[in-house]
Design an enzyme around this catalytic site. Structure first.
Site, PDB file in Angstrom:
ATOM      1  N   HIS A 105       0.800  -1.235   0.000  1.00 34.75           N
ATOM      2  CA  HIS A 105       0.000   0.000   0.000  1.00 34.75           C
ATOM      3  C   HIS A 105       0.823   1.271   0.000  1.00 34.75           C
ATOM      4  O   HIS A 105       0.264   2.356   0.191  1.00 34.75           O
ATOM      5  CB  HIS A 105      -0.920   0.049   1.219  1.00 34.75           C
ATOM      6  CG  HIS A 105      -1.995  -0.974   1.209  1.00 34.75           C
ATOM      7  ND1 HIS A 105      -3.245  -0.755   0.654  1.00 34.75           N
ATOM      8  CD2 HIS A 105      -2.019  -2.237   1.669  1.00 34.75           C
ATOM      9  CE1 HIS A 105      -3.978  -1.828   0.793  1.00 34.75           C
ATOM     10  NE2 HIS A 105      -3.262  -2.766   1.412  1.00 34.75           N
TER      11      HIS A 105
ATOM     12  N   LYS B  38      -7.788  14.292   4.416  1.00 38.48           N
ATOM     13  CA  LYS B  38      -6.940  13.091   4.381  1.00 38.48           C
ATOM     14  C   LYS B  38      -5.897  13.256   5.468  1.00 38.48           C
ATOM     15  O   LYS B  38      -5.776  14.331   6.056  1.00 38.48           O
ATOM     16  CB  LYS B  38      -6.271  12.967   3.016  1.00 38.48           C
ATOM     17  CG  LYS B  38      -5.580  14.257   2.555  1.00 38.48           C
ATOM     18  CD  LYS B  38      -5.004  14.166   1.152  1.00 38.48           C
ATOM     19  CE  LYS B  38      -6.008  14.260   0.038  1.00 38.48           C
ATOM     20  NZ  LYS B  38      -5.996  13.176  -0.909  1.00 38.48           N
ATOM     21  N   ARG B  39      -5.126  12.197   5.742  1.00 37.64           N
ATOM     22  CA  ARG B  39      -4.030  12.347   6.693  1.00 37.64           C
ATOM     23  C   ARG B  39      -3.136  13.504   6.276  1.00 37.64           C
ATOM     24  O   ARG B  39      -2.991  13.783   5.081  1.00 37.64           O
ATOM     25  CB  ARG B  39      -3.211  11.046   6.761  1.00 37.64           C
ATOM     26  CG  ARG B  39      -3.870   9.943   7.567  1.00 37.64           C
ATOM     27  CD  ARG B  39      -4.093  10.347   9.006  1.00 37.64           C
ATOM     28  NE  ARG B  39      -2.871  10.326   9.769  1.00 37.64           N
ATOM     29  CZ  ARG B  39      -2.576   9.428  10.710  1.00 37.64           C
ATOM     30  NH1 ARG B  39      -3.434   8.476  11.020  1.00 37.64           N
ATOM     31  NH2 ARG B  39      -1.438   9.487  11.374  1.00 37.64           N
TER      32      ARG B  39
ATOM     33  N   LYS C  46       1.342  14.511   0.596  1.00 34.72           N
ATOM     34  CA  LYS C  46      -0.022  14.846   0.169  1.00 34.72           C
ATOM     35  C   LYS C  46      -0.170  16.343  -0.113  1.00 34.72           C
ATOM     36  O   LYS C  46      -1.133  16.790  -0.701  1.00 34.72           O
ATOM     37  CB  LYS C  46      -1.035  14.395   1.220  1.00 34.72           C
ATOM     38  CG  LYS C  46      -1.128  12.860   1.352  1.00 34.72           C
ATOM     39  CD  LYS C  46      -2.110  12.444   2.430  1.00 34.72           C
ATOM     40  CE  LYS C  46      -2.107  10.961   2.732  1.00 34.72           C
ATOM     41  NZ  LYS C  46      -2.838  10.139   1.734  1.00 34.72           N
TER      42      LYS C  46
ATOM     43  N   THR D 292      -8.306   6.820  -1.945  1.00 28.37           N
ATOM     44  CA  THR D 292      -9.673   6.304  -2.050  1.00 28.37           C
ATOM     45  C   THR D 292     -10.661   7.450  -1.820  1.00 28.37           C
ATOM     46  O   THR D 292     -11.788   7.417  -2.324  1.00 28.37           O
ATOM     47  CB  THR D 292      -9.938   5.173  -1.041  1.00 28.37           C
ATOM     48  OG1 THR D 292      -9.428   5.577   0.246  1.00 28.37           O
ATOM     49  CG2 THR D 292      -9.268   3.885  -1.456  1.00 28.37           C
TER      50      THR D 292
ATOM     51  N   LYS E 293     -14.300   8.713  -3.742  1.00 24.90           N
ATOM     52  CA  LYS E 293     -15.555   9.075  -3.059  1.00 24.90           C
ATOM     53  C   LYS E 293     -16.067  10.428  -3.550  1.00 24.90           C
ATOM     54  O   LYS E 293     -17.271  10.617  -3.767  1.00 24.90           O
ATOM     55  CB  LYS E 293     -15.347   9.095  -1.541  1.00 24.90           C
ATOM     56  CG  LYS E 293     -15.041   7.712  -0.970  1.00 24.90           C
ATOM     57  CD  LYS E 293     -14.407   7.756   0.414  1.00 24.90           C
ATOM     58  CE  LYS E 293     -13.737   6.408   0.716  1.00 24.90           C
ATOM     59  NZ  LYS E 293     -12.812   6.468   1.851  1.00 24.90           N
TER      60      LYS E 293
HETATM   61  C1  26V Z   1       2.206   1.875   8.113  1.00 28.42           C
HETATM   62  C2  26V Z   1       2.556   1.865   9.426  1.00 28.42           C
HETATM   63  C3  26V Z   1       3.970   1.759   9.754  1.00 28.42           C
HETATM   64  C4  26V Z   1       4.236   2.139  11.151  1.00 28.42           C
HETATM   65  C5  26V Z   1       3.249   1.536  12.097  1.00 28.42           C
HETATM   66  C6  26V Z   1       1.850   1.919  11.836  1.00 28.42           C
HETATM   67  C7  26V Z   1       1.548   1.900  10.400  1.00 28.42           C
HETATM   68  C8  26V Z   1       0.222   1.943  10.011  1.00 28.42           C
HETATM   69  C9  26V Z   1      -0.109   1.938   8.688  1.00 28.42           C
HETATM   70  C10 26V Z   1       0.878   1.923   7.745  1.00 28.42           C
HETATM   71  C11 26V Z   1       0.541   1.819   6.302  1.00 28.42           C
HETATM   72  C12 26V Z   1       0.155   3.046   5.679  1.00 28.42           C
HETATM   73  C13 26V Z   1      -0.089   2.740   4.268  1.00 28.42           C
HETATM   74  C14 26V Z   1      -1.373   3.298   3.790  1.00 28.42           C
HETATM   75  O1  26V Z   1      -2.299   3.617   4.508  1.00 28.42           O
HETATM   76  N1  26V Z   1      -1.416   3.388   2.497  1.00 28.42           N
HETATM   77  C15 26V Z   1      -2.565   3.906   1.818  1.00 28.42           C
HETATM   78  O2  26V Z   1      -3.330   2.800   1.399  1.00 28.42           O
HETATM   79  C16 26V Z   1      -4.491   3.196   0.718  1.00 28.42           C
HETATM   80  C17 26V Z   1      -5.294   1.961   0.424  1.00 28.42           C
HETATM   81  O3  26V Z   1      -4.640   1.163  -0.495  1.00 28.42           O
HETATM   82  C18 26V Z   1      -4.122   3.977  -0.528  1.00 28.42           C
HETATM   83  O4  26V Z   1      -5.303   4.412  -1.134  1.00 28.42           O
HETATM   84  C19 26V Z   1      -3.260   5.174  -0.168  1.00 28.42           C
HETATM   85  O5  26V Z   1      -2.822   5.825  -1.337  1.00 28.42           O
HETATM   86  C20 26V Z   1      -2.073   4.728   0.638  1.00 28.42           C
HETATM   87  O6  26V Z   1      -1.344   5.837   1.113  1.00 28.42           O
END
Ligand code: 26V
Length: 826
Positions: free
Chosen positions: A369, A560-561, A566, A668, A672
């Site tokens: 992701h 968004k975050r 971003k 995503t 929406k």
């Molecule tokens: C990474 C980590 C690493 C440290 C610990 C906590 C933690 C929590 C989540 C993540 C992953 C973040 C990746 C993420 O959210 N990616 C997003 O995924 C979406 C669904 O596929 C996508 O639409 C977004 O573009 C992408 O940023």
């Protein structure tokens, strides 16, 4: 099983004891009165909410059981989705819609004269068990799996505290705990009898609030399942979301663990239960923390034990595992599943390595992701040694065999072996979870075309070369049930009137709206639905937060975050450009705009938090300046969550998708907005590229460098050039850096200056600013022609059908899982 509704009240109509109210309200009244031991008059809105929810759960219970029975009987291949995050939002209205029981609710439940329906809905807390896109995607996926009648279980963790609540104080983000389970959750069912044991190679202690390992003693955690129904649209299949809560065994050995110290033993016990206490509120980096590692191990151990127990109940022979089980890993967070599955097949099923490897590989699949290098997980070898040493042995053996293969195909290419190894050497050796996931699964997919291409060509190039057949793309989608039907009832009703309501489960039906683009009456009605949504949002905003906004202005949203990639900063700088234009010439032509921002910053992400502060300071200054009145306004909405997105997206005219090209895996939120009739201003990144392809680029506002240009420009890019040669850029940055927006906080935005002008502006804000500003000008011009604008919005809606998560899930089912629907009879 008889699926007609039983009358649970009969048993109470006994002797002189009677149910207090007429039978029409049987479920609801009974829950209000008996669950809370309170009179109908005295019950609080929260108690009424719980009673409505419990009544609905009663209503769906038999279908839920029937789904399970059918799956047990027919033994189809099942999909198991493993995710550390599920950003579910609220459940009540979603279940009402998916069960198709609006009428039941209207007639029976809402006829309670003391019930304020809006209040009842709003008393339900958001289940915020996720950070952002990845967690919300998991929630959309379980909805689509159930709607498509695919037998599936979502596995996750039952965090007692979800993503923090954000408040804004003097413009700064403040984090507050989100104790969403403070009151009993009416949707969950505890299944204590299906508790599983998780062996841990050490004990735990607490030092300064941090979980630490105490080597020497093995111990055990318990995983208690908490099940939530996942209602497919139409209410036929009801799948399960199983969230694990950590507990300590009752047979906990007080003597051994605490040398007879009773109080110490209880404290130890509580410590183990901290494992599922809180969601990690970061979505990028994490300085290796034991607790997060244990959480991932705990999810994997509990879920695989459960999956294997289910498999063994209905199957005799391990050879059929991949024919009955498909396990999808949502990012690398559950990637230890590769080693744990091998452990089960080797140590429990007593298979040979080769047999075990073949079965495990064919059962597991992995979704990536993110392209951000810092978000690719690595765990210290030391953690494995302490907590799950057997998994480490297995990982070493996987790596040994893998490196043998690399050596065979590329003899003496040591660099390649070093790059591809699961183990990263160094002072503290680490396990590269993405390498483990790619090597140990039969499928690795990205989440949009460009993302999958970049993954193959840049991030894990060596692996794509070695296993070309494993790599594939599954462009993300979102569920039209929550994101259109629930969030936007006005637009939904108009569309259903025009083309019927098949779109709810087949969003390609939206294409039938295309001929209506030339129907001026329809266009006017379509515009009206947007206007109604904007007015509704404006009045909510006034009552909830006290902000007044003009529903005739362009509602321009970036929600968004908060992340550098971003580029909320790009949006903010552009606002300052407009502000400067108004100040230097109040006659400047510019349609009135309201800029909405919402989003959380990771608590330790300094620059992201400072961006929030900047936006709030700009908002305050603009509010105070009479020249801006009725022209531009900025609102930072605190505590962005699923419920806020449901309110704001249908009310938005313009969607900001302005990431540095090549960094947003998919997005995503972009989807929406498109489905809800907003136009997009965006870079060629993530799913936005495919959205523009569907709608036609002429119906999009694309701008800025492409992903290739970002890479080729990086070498010689000089942000200072833009500062020195673009007067508007310079004036905007000067205003920010010379404290025009921070008179009482001198120098506060210095880190932003450093990042943009001294440290090379890694995300290339200034490179894209002039292209962005020009494109924003075109946005303003089109908005002035309301028919032309609305026609484009309708084209966007009509061509958004590809982005239903039903399409995404159908592709996963066909290409990765080989899973088929298993219809549940009526
Ligand atoms: C990474 C980590 C690493 C440290 C610990 C906590 C933690 C929590 C989540 C993540 C992953 C973040 C990746 C993420 O959210 N990616 C997003 O995924 C979406 C669904 O596929 C996508 O639409 C977004 O573009 C992408 O940023």
């Amino acid at each position: 099983m008889n699926s007609s509704n039983p009358n649970p009240l009969k048993q109470y109509e006994c002797g002189e004891f009677q149910f207090p109210h007429d039978a029409k309200h049987e479920y609801y009244d009974r829950h209000v009165v008996f669950d809370h031991v309170v009179s109908m008059d005295a019950a609080s809105q929260r108690e009424r909410f719980e009673a409505v929810a419990r009544s609905l759960r009663d209503l769906l219970t038999q279908r839920w059981l029937l789904t399970k029975e059918t799956h047990d009987k027919e033994n189809p291949k099942r999909v198991y989705y493993l995710s550390m995050e599920y950003l579910m939002g609220r459940t009540l209205v979603n279940n009402i819609i998916n069960l198709g029981v609006d009428k039941f609710v209207r007639d029976d439940l809402r006829s309670d004269p003391r019930q304020d329906w809006t209040d009842v809905i709003e008393t339900e807390p958001d289940a915020g068990l996720g950070n952002g896109g990845l967690g919300r995607l998991a929630a959309c996926f379980v909805d689509s799996l159930a709607t498509l009648q695919i037998p599936a279980i979502g596995y996750g963790l039952r965090y007692e505290y979800g993503i923090f609540k954000q408040t804004i104080n003097y413009g700064f983000q403040i984090e507050q705990p989100d104790h969403w389970l403070a009151r009993p959750d009416p949707w969950e069912v505890t299944r204590r009898s299906e508790t599983v044991q998780v062996p841990v190679g050490c004990r735990f202690g607490m030092e300064k609030g941090v979980l630490v390992t105490i080597p020497g003693h093995e111990s055990k955690l318990l995983g208690v399942p908490y099940d939530r129904p996942v209602v497919g649209y139409g209410g036929r299949t009801i799948n399960t979301l199983r969230l694990w809560g950590a507990a300590t065994p009752d047979f906990f050995d007080f003597g051994e663990f605490s040398s007879g110290d009773f109080v110490g033993a209880i404290v130890d016990r509580l410590l183990a239960e901290t494992v599922t206490r809180v969601l990690y509120p970061s979505d990028t980096t994490l300085a290796g923390q034991v607790l997060r590692f244990v959480q991932e191990y705990f999810l994997v151990c509990c879920s695989l034990a459960d999956i294997v127990a289910r498999y063994e109940k209905s199957n005799k022979d391990w050879q059929h595992l991949p024919d009955k089980v498909a396990i999808q890993l949502n990012d690398t967070h559950p990637a230890m599943a590769v080693a744990e599955m091998m452990r089960i097949l080797l140590d429990h099923a007593n298979l040979s390595w080769d047999e075990a490897w073949d079965l495990s590989l064919r059962t597991l699949a992995y979704t990536n992701h993110t392209l951000l290098p810092e978000a690719l997980e690595k765990w210290p070898v030391r953690f494995f040694e302490l907590i799950c040493p057997r998994l480490l042995e297995i990982i070493y053996e996987i790596n040994r065999r893998f490196l043998d293969d690399v050596e065979k195909s590329h003899p003496s290419d040591e660099n390649r072996a070093t790059r591809m190894s699961i183990v990263e050497e160094g002072p503290a050796r680490q396990i590269r979870m993405a390498n483990l996931a790619i090597i140990g699964t039969h499928s690795t997919n990205g989440v949009a075309k460009i993302h999958s291409d970049l993954l193959r060509s840049r991030v894990v190039h060596d692996f794509a070369e070695m296993y070309p057949e494993r790599f594939n793309n599954k462009t993300n989608g979102v569920t039209p049930r929550r994101w259109i039907k629930l969030a936007n009832p006005d637009q939904s009703a108009l569309i259903s009137e025009a083309i019927g309501d098949k779109w709810v489960t087949d969003l390609t039906e939206f294409r039938r709206l295309l001929p209506l683009v030339n129907d001026s009456d329809f266009i006017a009605r379509f515009r009206k639905t947007k206007q109604v949504s904007k007015e509704r949002f404006a009045s909510w905003l006034k009552s909830a937060l006290g902000h007044e906004v003009d529903p005739k202005s362009i509602f321009d949203s970036q929600i968004k975050r908060i992340h550098e990639y971003k580029r909320q900063l790009l949006n903010a700088i552009h606002i300052v450009v407009l502000y400067n234009r108004l100040r230097s010439n109040p006659e400047t032509k510019m349609p009135p705009r309201t800029f909405f921002f919402a989003g959380k910053a990771a608590p330790s992400y300094r620059l992201a938090k400072l961006t929030i502060k900047l936006i709030n300071n700009i908002a305050r200054k603009i509010d105070a300046d009479p020249v801006c009145h009725g022209r531009i306004k900025v609102v930072f909405l605190p505590n962005y969550n699923v419920s806020l997105a449901e309110r704001l997206i249908p009310a938005s005219d313009l969607s900001e998708q302005i990431s540095t090209a090549g960094y947003e895996a998919s997005g995503t939120g972009n989807i929406k907005f498109m489905m809800n009739g907003a136009l997009t201003i965006g870079t060629r990144d993530g799913a936005t590229i495919e959205m523009a392809e569907e709608a036609g680029e002429e119906n999009f506002f694309l701008f800025g460098l492409t992903a290739e240009q970002v890479v080729s420009t990086r070498g010689w890019y000089k942000p200072i050039w833009h500062y020195e040669n673009e007067p508007e850029t310079r004036a905007a940055l000067d205003a920010i850096f010379n404290d025009h927006f921070s008179k009482d906080e001198p120098g506060i935005f210095e880190p932003i200056r450093e990042s943009l002008l001294l440290k090379g502006d890694f995300f290339m804000h200034l490179a894209d600013l002039s292209s962005y500003t020009q494109t924003q000008q075109q946005v303003g011009q089109l908005y002035a022609d309301s028919d032309a604008w609305t026609r484009r919005a309708l084209i966007n809606v009509a061509t958004s059908g590809k982005f239903s998560s039903d399409r995404t899930i159908s592709e996963y089912a066909a290409d990765i899982w080989d899973a088929k629907p298993c219809p549940i009879s009526h």
